[in-house]
Scaffold this active site. Structure first.
Site, PDB file in Angstrom:
ATOM      1  N   THR A 145       3.530  -2.674   3.845  1.00  0.00           N
ATOM      2  CA  THR A 145       3.581  -1.984   5.144  1.00  0.00           C
ATOM      3  C   THR A 145       2.856  -2.871   6.162  1.00  0.00           C
ATOM      4  OG1 THR A 145       1.694  -0.631   4.431  1.00  0.00           O
ATOM      5  CG2 THR A 145       3.878   0.363   4.274  1.00  0.00           C
ATOM      6  N   THR A 182      -3.952   2.597   2.131  1.00  0.00           N
ATOM      7  CA  THR A 182      -2.955   3.167   1.190  1.00  0.00           C
ATOM      8  C   THR A 182      -2.627   2.039   0.214  1.00  0.00           C
ATOM      9  OG1 THR A 182      -2.226   4.463   2.992  1.00  0.00           O
ATOM     10  CG2 THR A 182      -0.604   4.119   1.284  1.00  0.00           C
TER      11      THR A 182
END
Length: 394
Positions: A145, A182
């Site tokens: 990401t 994350t």
């Protein structure tokens, strides 16, 4: 070419879940059934793939692989998100000619939005054809990401005259403070293992690697580490000597990957290793490493290359750990800056200037003569971190 463990295929696809013009779906598949060990987030808001993955592994620790999407976390999506996750597995399994319970799901990205199942249906038809080439680097890129680079680590050992290999990949740069960061991690191994021991070994290794880092103090809804072992090397690890060697290799791979997460911290420029010893207990030592590692004041000083030791001892003092302040010793690398309740005399700023310019900075704190010990790796906190996360959804 990477030393890929035997019997695994990797693939990546551009599904268009969130990102345009890049792969955002990865597939890891073992040719044969593999033992699966796992650790998941302890966040009470557990994403749909965490819930579904736990259900699958509760039935059987023998699976074939994992399918991972980036861009959409499928977290906090309710019963509909669970249904979407299960349907995505059914679509993938049908295309691959396997059972849906043989695939573990993982997702990362924005919390809240539901999947566009039309996009899942469209990409599912391409899954089988995409497994022709073994390219774990592409798979590692597909799960990124805000990561700046793909994170892979590998190694091998000799057992009974044969080679056993481990290859791991992970993603993570922000929302990192493990409680299992994350982050997602996937490890492939070609040894034959007993599933219960493999699970115990992974847990021990995660506690010394992924659970010993922090970027920003945030634990994700999706944190997952899964380790597969398929036996394709024709080596069965069934004695203490081989188990010790394989667990040491697993730990080395996990620690390489977890270091890369801190190195790649959103906007990060430094990796700080905080080592606390002499505490009354390991729990007290961990309170201090986390108080220091998650302190915005310590992290911003690190970014500014300012050896502001006062922020470190203040963080230790408010950590909740029991210790005598008059016995605390603090050093940057080999340079002691604080002991017996007061700073060491001398031009500390000048002494520490070359230390603070380095990417890797070691902070040692000794509290006394207790047996408690804990180590944590932490990033600094920069202007870029604020910019990335202020604009994350745009």
């Amino acid at each position: 070419m990477l030393p890929v463990p035997k019997g695994y295929k990797f693939a990546s696809f551009a599904a268009g879940f969130k990102y345009s013009g890049r792969d955002d779906l990865a597939l890891i598949l073992s040719d044969t059934p593999a033992a699966a060990a796992s650790v998941f987030t302890k966040n009470k808001f557990q994403a749909a793939p965490v819930t579904v993955g736990k259900e699958i592994l509760a039935e059987s620790r023998i699976v074939r692989g994992a399918i991972i999407n980036s861009g959409m976390a499928n977290a906090c999506t309710g019963a509909e998100g669970i249904a979407d996750c299960r349907e995505s597995l059914e679509l993938a399994a049908k295309a691959l000619g396997i059972n849906a319970r043989d695939l573990l799901p993982s997702s990362t990205g924005v919390i809240g939005p539901r999947f566009n199942m039309d996009k899942w249906r469209a990409v599912a038809s391409r899954l089988a054809d995409g497994l022709n080439a073994v390219d774990p680097v592409k798979a590692a890129k597909a799960i990124m990401t805000t990561d700046k680079f793909p994170k892979l680590a590998w190694g091998e050992i000799k057992c009974a005259g044969k080679t056993v290999r481990i290859l791991g990949m992970c993603k993570g740069a922000g929302m990192i403070s493990p409680d299992m960061a994350t982050m997602l991690g996937f490890i492939t191994c070609d040894a034959g293992v007993e599933p219960a021991w493999w699970q115990e070994a992974l847990r021990r290794c995660v506690d010394k690697s992924f659970n010993a880092i922090t970027v920003d103090g945030d634990t994700s809804t999706n944190d997952t580490v899964i380790a597969f072992a398929n036996g394709a090397s024709e080596v069965t690890v069934d004695n203490d000597e081989h188990r010790t060697a394989l667990e040491a290799l697993l730990l080395d791979v996990c620690q390489q990957l977890s270091y890369m997460i801190v190195q790649d911290a959103e906007g990060g420029t430094k990796v700080m290793t905080i080592d606390v010893c002499g505490a009354a207990s390991d729990a007290d030592a961990e309170l201090i490493v986390r108080a220091v590692g998650n302190s915005p004041l310590v992290k911003t000083a690190l970014f500014g290359e300012d050896p502001n030791w006062g922020r470190i001892v203040a963080a230790a003092g408010r950590s909740g750990a029991e210790f005598d302040p008059e016995k605390l010793t603090l050093s940057f690398g080999k340079i002691i800056v604080f002991e017996k309740g007061k700073p060491v005399q001398g031009d500390l700023d000048a002494l520490l200037e070359p230390v603070m310019r380095k990417q890797d900075i070691d902070i040692f704190i000794t509290l006394g003569d207790g047996e408690g010990h804990s180590v944590l790796k932490a990033s600094d906190l920069t202007r870029e971190y604020i910019s990335i996360n202020a604009d994350y959804r745009s």
